[in-house]
Design a protein around this motif. Structure first.
Motif, PDB file in Angstrom:
ATOM      1  N   VAL A 156      57.255  33.481  72.721  1.00 13.57           N
ATOM      2  CA  VAL A 156      56.506  32.704  73.663  1.00 13.57           C
ATOM      3  C   VAL A 156      57.384  31.724  74.393  1.00 13.57           C
ATOM      4  O   VAL A 156      57.014  31.532  75.600  1.00 13.57           O
ATOM      5  CB  VAL A 156      55.136  31.938  72.745  1.00 13.57           C
ATOM      6  CG1 VAL A 156      54.581  30.742  73.566  1.00 13.57           C
ATOM      7  CG2 VAL A 156      54.554  33.128  72.043  1.00 13.57           C
ATOM      8  N   ILE A 157      57.922  30.977  73.860  1.00 12.44           N
ATOM      9  CA  ILE A 157      58.666  30.075  74.322  1.00 12.44           C
ATOM     10  C   ILE A 157      59.897  30.811  75.488  1.00 12.44           C
ATOM     11  O   ILE A 157      60.126  30.227  76.878  1.00 12.44           O
ATOM     12  CB  ILE A 157      59.715  29.021  73.504  1.00 12.44           C
ATOM     13  CG1 ILE A 157      58.661  28.140  72.760  1.00 12.44           C
ATOM     14  CG2 ILE A 157      60.921  28.328  74.440  1.00 12.44           C
ATOM     15  CD1 ILE A 157      59.213  27.635  71.687  1.00 12.44           C
ATOM     16  N   ASN A 158      60.388  31.927  75.129  1.00 11.13           N
ATOM     17  CA  ASN A 158      61.096  32.593  76.302  1.00 11.13           C
ATOM     18  C   ASN A 158      60.075  33.132  77.244  1.00 11.13           C
ATOM     19  O   ASN A 158      60.718  33.061  78.841  1.00 11.13           O
ATOM     20  CB  ASN A 158      61.692  33.758  75.576  1.00 11.13           C
ATOM     21  CG  ASN A 158      63.322  33.830  75.002  1.00 11.13           C
ATOM     22  OD1 ASN A 158      64.024  33.208  75.846  1.00 11.13           O
ATOM     23  ND2 ASN A 158      63.371  33.839  73.966  1.00 11.13           N
ATOM     24  N   ARG A 159      59.142  33.552  76.967  1.00 14.22           N
ATOM     25  CA  ARG A 159      58.137  33.795  78.092  1.00 14.22           C
ATOM     26  C   ARG A 159      57.784  32.481  79.313  1.00 14.22           C
ATOM     27  O   ARG A 159      57.947  32.715  80.315  1.00 14.22           O
ATOM     28  CB  ARG A 159      56.719  34.345  77.566  1.00 14.22           C
ATOM     29  CG  ARG A 159      55.901  34.629  78.639  1.00 14.22           C
ATOM     30  CD  ARG A 159      55.778  36.164  79.006  1.00 14.22           C
ATOM     31  NE  ARG A 159      55.007  36.364  79.864  1.00 14.22           N
ATOM     32  CZ  ARG A 159      55.015  37.032  81.023  1.00 14.22           C
ATOM     33  NH1 ARG A 159      56.323  36.708  81.699  1.00 14.22           N
ATOM     34  NH2 ARG A 159      54.072  37.092  82.089  1.00 14.22           N
ATOM     35  N   MET A 160      57.606  31.290  78.464  1.00 12.00           N
ATOM     36  CA  MET A 160      57.216  30.298  79.344  1.00 12.00           C
ATOM     37  C   MET A 160      58.472  29.973  80.246  1.00 12.00           C
ATOM     38  O   MET A 160      58.295  29.387  81.491  1.00 12.00           O
ATOM     39  CB  MET A 160      56.864  29.187  78.373  1.00 12.00           C
ATOM     40  CG  MET A 160      56.644  27.744  78.849  1.00 12.00           C
ATOM     41  SD  MET A 160      57.007  26.142  78.005  1.00 12.00           S
ATOM     42  CE  MET A 160      58.715  26.082  77.975  1.00 12.00           C
ATOM     43  N   VAL A 161      59.811  30.078  79.772  1.00 10.27           N
ATOM     44  CA  VAL A 161      60.737  29.588  80.263  1.00 10.27           C
ATOM     45  C   VAL A 161      61.026  30.577  81.813  1.00 10.27           C
ATOM     46  O   VAL A 161      61.312  30.263  82.560  1.00 10.27           O
ATOM     47  CB  VAL A 161      62.192  29.837  79.510  1.00 10.27           C
ATOM     48  CG1 VAL A 161      63.336  29.796  80.246  1.00 10.27           C
ATOM     49  CG2 VAL A 161      62.272  28.351  78.408  1.00 10.27           C
ATOM     50  N   ASP A 162      60.661  31.733  81.429  1.00  7.19           N
ATOM     51  CA  ASP A 162      60.680  32.671  82.576  1.00  7.19           C
ATOM     52  C   ASP A 162      59.627  32.463  83.606  1.00  7.19           C
ATOM     53  O   ASP A 162      60.233  32.284  84.639  1.00  7.19           O
ATOM     54  CB  ASP A 162      60.375  34.153  81.987  1.00  7.19           C
ATOM     55  CG  ASP A 162      61.842  34.859  81.343  1.00  7.19           C
ATOM     56  OD1 ASP A 162      62.797  34.189  81.284  1.00  7.19           O
ATOM     57  OD2 ASP A 162      61.667  35.820  80.479  1.00  7.19           O
ATOM     58  N   LEU A 163      58.505  32.080  83.203  1.00  7.15           N
ATOM     59  CA  LEU A 163      57.289  31.717  84.252  1.00  7.15           C
ATOM     60  C   LEU A 163      57.802  30.636  84.728  1.00  7.15           C
ATOM     61  O   LEU A 163      57.311  30.511  85.969  1.00  7.15           O
ATOM     62  CB  LEU A 163      56.117  31.756  83.399  1.00  7.15           C
ATOM     63  CG  LEU A 163      55.474  33.038  82.765  1.00  7.15           C
ATOM     64  CD1 LEU A 163      54.328  32.511  81.670  1.00  7.15           C
ATOM     65  CD2 LEU A 163      54.854  33.832  83.939  1.00  7.15           C
ATOM     66  N   MET A 164      57.965  29.509  84.152  1.00  5.51           N
ATOM     67  CA  MET A 164      58.411  28.270  84.816  1.00  5.51           C
ATOM     68  C   MET A 164      59.779  28.193  85.518  1.00  5.51           C
ATOM     69  O   MET A 164      59.919  27.053  85.971  1.00  5.51           O
ATOM     70  CB  MET A 164      58.083  26.972  83.988  1.00  5.51           C
ATOM     71  CG  MET A 164      56.824  27.102  83.025  1.00  5.51           C
ATOM     72  SD  MET A 164      55.159  27.126  83.936  1.00  5.51           S
ATOM     73  CE  MET A 164      55.134  25.519  84.140  1.00  5.51           C
ATOM     74  N   LYS A 165      60.395  29.336  85.225  1.00  3.31           N
ATOM     75  CA  LYS A 165      61.771  29.279  85.882  1.00  3.31           C
ATOM     76  C   LYS A 165      62.707  28.029  85.454  1.00  3.31           C
ATOM     77  O   LYS A 165      63.392  27.264  86.344  1.00  3.31           O
ATOM     78  CB  LYS A 165      61.791  29.473  87.396  1.00  3.31           C
ATOM     79  CG  LYS A 165      61.221  30.560  87.741  1.00  3.31           C
ATOM     80  CD  LYS A 165      61.140  30.660  89.343  1.00  3.31           C
ATOM     81  CE  LYS A 165      60.716  32.167  89.727  1.00  3.31           C
ATOM     82  NZ  LYS A 165      59.531  32.756  89.101  1.00  3.31           N
ATOM     83  N   MET A 166      62.643  27.824  84.133  1.00  2.00           N
ATOM     84  CA  MET A 166      63.456  26.652  83.646  1.00  2.00           C
ATOM     85  C   MET A 166      64.896  27.021  83.363  1.00  2.00           C
ATOM     86  O   MET A 166      64.920  28.100  82.606  1.00  2.00           O
ATOM     87  CB  MET A 166      62.578  25.980  82.490  1.00  2.00           C
ATOM     88  CG  MET A 166      61.472  25.719  82.539  1.00  2.00           C
ATOM     89  SD  MET A 166      60.584  24.822  81.175  1.00  2.00           S
ATOM     90  CE  MET A 166      61.193  23.051  81.683  1.00  2.00           C
ATOM     91  N   PRO A 167      66.023  26.427  83.893  1.00  2.00           N
ATOM     92  CA  PRO A 167      67.318  26.732  83.415  1.00  2.00           C
ATOM     93  C   PRO A 167      67.812  26.320  82.136  1.00  2.00           C
ATOM     94  O   PRO A 167      68.683  25.639  81.888  1.00  2.00           O
ATOM     95  CB  PRO A 167      67.948  26.057  84.504  1.00  2.00           C
ATOM     96  CG  PRO A 167      67.200  24.635  84.784  1.00  2.00           C
ATOM     97  CD  PRO A 167      65.851  24.911  84.403  1.00  2.00           C
ATOM     98  N   VAL A 168      67.234  26.963  81.064  1.00  2.00           N
ATOM     99  CA  VAL A 168      67.650  26.493  79.556  1.00  2.00           C
ATOM    100  C   VAL A 168      67.936  27.952  78.870  1.00  2.00           C
ATOM    101  O   VAL A 168      67.026  28.825  79.200  1.00  2.00           O
ATOM    102  CB  VAL A 168      66.618  25.481  78.919  1.00  2.00           C
ATOM    103  CG1 VAL A 168      65.273  26.228  79.220  1.00  2.00           C
ATOM    104  CG2 VAL A 168      67.065  25.530  77.553  1.00  2.00           C
ATOM    105  N   LYS A 169      68.980  27.939  78.271  1.00  2.00           N
ATOM    106  CA  LYS A 169      69.169  28.900  77.224  1.00  2.00           C
ATOM    107  C   LYS A 169      68.386  29.156  75.848  1.00  2.00           C
ATOM    108  O   LYS A 169      68.657  27.815  75.222  1.00  2.00           O
ATOM    109  CB  LYS A 169      70.484  29.435  77.096  1.00  2.00           C
ATOM    110  CG  LYS A 169      71.001  30.613  76.303  1.00  2.00           C
ATOM    111  CD  LYS A 169      72.692  30.508  76.108  1.00  2.00           C
ATOM    112  CE  LYS A 169      73.155  31.756  75.144  1.00  2.00           C
ATOM    113  NZ  LYS A 169      74.456  31.772  74.887  1.00  2.00           N
ATOM    114  N   ILE A 170      67.592  30.023  75.570  1.00  2.00           N
ATOM    115  CA  ILE A 170      66.855  29.573  74.203  1.00  2.00           C
ATOM    116  C   ILE A 170      67.847  30.711  73.318  1.00  2.00           C
ATOM    117  O   ILE A 170      68.187  31.806  73.382  1.00  2.00           O
ATOM    118  CB  ILE A 170      65.626  30.567  74.215  1.00  2.00           C
ATOM    119  CG1 ILE A 170      64.682  29.704  75.572  1.00  2.00           C
ATOM    120  CG2 ILE A 170      64.816  30.356  73.123  1.00  2.00           C
ATOM    121  CD1 ILE A 170      64.581  28.321  75.261  1.00  2.00           C
TER     122      ILE A 170
END
Length: 278
Positions: A156-170
């Motif tokens: 879910v968090i990976n999906r959120m990072v993709d959707l919000m285009k956040m520059p953080v590596k999970i």
């Protein structure tokens, strides 16, 4: 270890660190820390110059007010553990620091929100994405570390990072287990000695699936694992799924990446566990 309770002061501290070229590793937690959390701190220390841990019991991800109320909050003990683990910064905000009034949040994360944990805990992943988005926006980490025990949460968090285009590596780190196989969890403090014995059936059932995966068909494996859990006293199975590790749809013999996931109530405590099969 520096301890911050406000976004502004944490922000300023990390701004100075970033200006000096330091990389930031972030471990978001709800406290009640155990060896599983500390293994995330250790991994972040390996990868990054500065390790930030947050302790915040997030009200928006609890759909049962009683569950929120009884969630353990041993902050003094947690601080000692973080200092011993070499954490550099603790962010320990109040609810009023994180939420202003009646905030609205909805992120379309697709069917992941409604499968397995999502089906059992409606609204849970909206609360998770809401708070993790806030924390990522405050800390602006290079990498963030999560435990495999919350496997669906990591997806879910990976999906959120993709959707919000956040520059953080999970980064997902392996489950830490007690010597008998029980997955470490903050909720384990609520288990009686008898509950702890009964709870072992969860990891044993998952191991049964893993050990026999190439010998039995998936339907048989699932049935056998469910039977093992259902036959254990004081254990009420919520779900057991042998799933595609990317979509959480039921796996078949040709699925490339397979994970077995389980949730059950042991006594009065709800536990989850999983095992990567392939």
């Amino acid at each position: 270890m520096k301890n911050f309770t406000t976004k502004q002061r944490l922000n300023q501290h990390l701004l100075d660190a970033r200006a000096s070229g330091a990389t930031i590793g972030f471990v978001p937690t709800m406290g009640a820390l155990h060896q599983g959390h500390l293994s995330l701190i250790a991994r972040a220390r390996q990868d990054c110059d500065i390790v930030v841990c947050s302790i915040f019991v997030n009200p928006t991800q609890f759909n049962d007010p009683k569950d929120l109320e009884k969630y353990p909050r041993p902050i003094e003990a947690d601080i000692v553990k973080l200092e011993q683990a070499g954490c550099d910064v603790l962010f320990n905000p109040d609810v009023t620091e994180m939420y202003a009034g009646n905030e609205q949040w909805h992120l379309d994360i697709g069917e992941l929100e409604h499968l397995l944990e999502g089906q059992s805990r409606p609204g849970h992943y909206q609360g998770v994405t809401q708070v993790v988005y806030k924390l990522f926006s405050i800390v602006e980490p290079d990498s963030a570390y999560f435990g495999q025990k919350d496997f669906q949460q990591v997806l879910v968090i990976n999906r959120m990072v993709d959707l919000m285009k956040m520059p953080v590596k999970i980064v997902m780190c392996p489950i830490e287990r007690e010597g008998n196989g029980l997955a470490m969890s903050s909720r384990n403090v609520h288990l009686s000695a008898t509950d702890r014995e009964h709870a072992l059936v969860l990891s044993q059932a998952l191991k049964q699936v893993k050990d026999n995966f190439n010998r039995e068909d998936i339907a048989t494996l699932k049935q056998q694992a469910e039977n093992s859990i259902n036959n254990e006293p004081d254990v009420q199975l919520d779900y057991l799924e042998i799933a595609d590790a990317k979509t959480l749809h039921p796996a078949n013999q040709n699925t490339a990446n397979v994970v077995a996931l389980v949730a059950a109530r042991v006594g009065t405590t709800r536990l989850i566990d999983n095992m990567i099969i392939r």
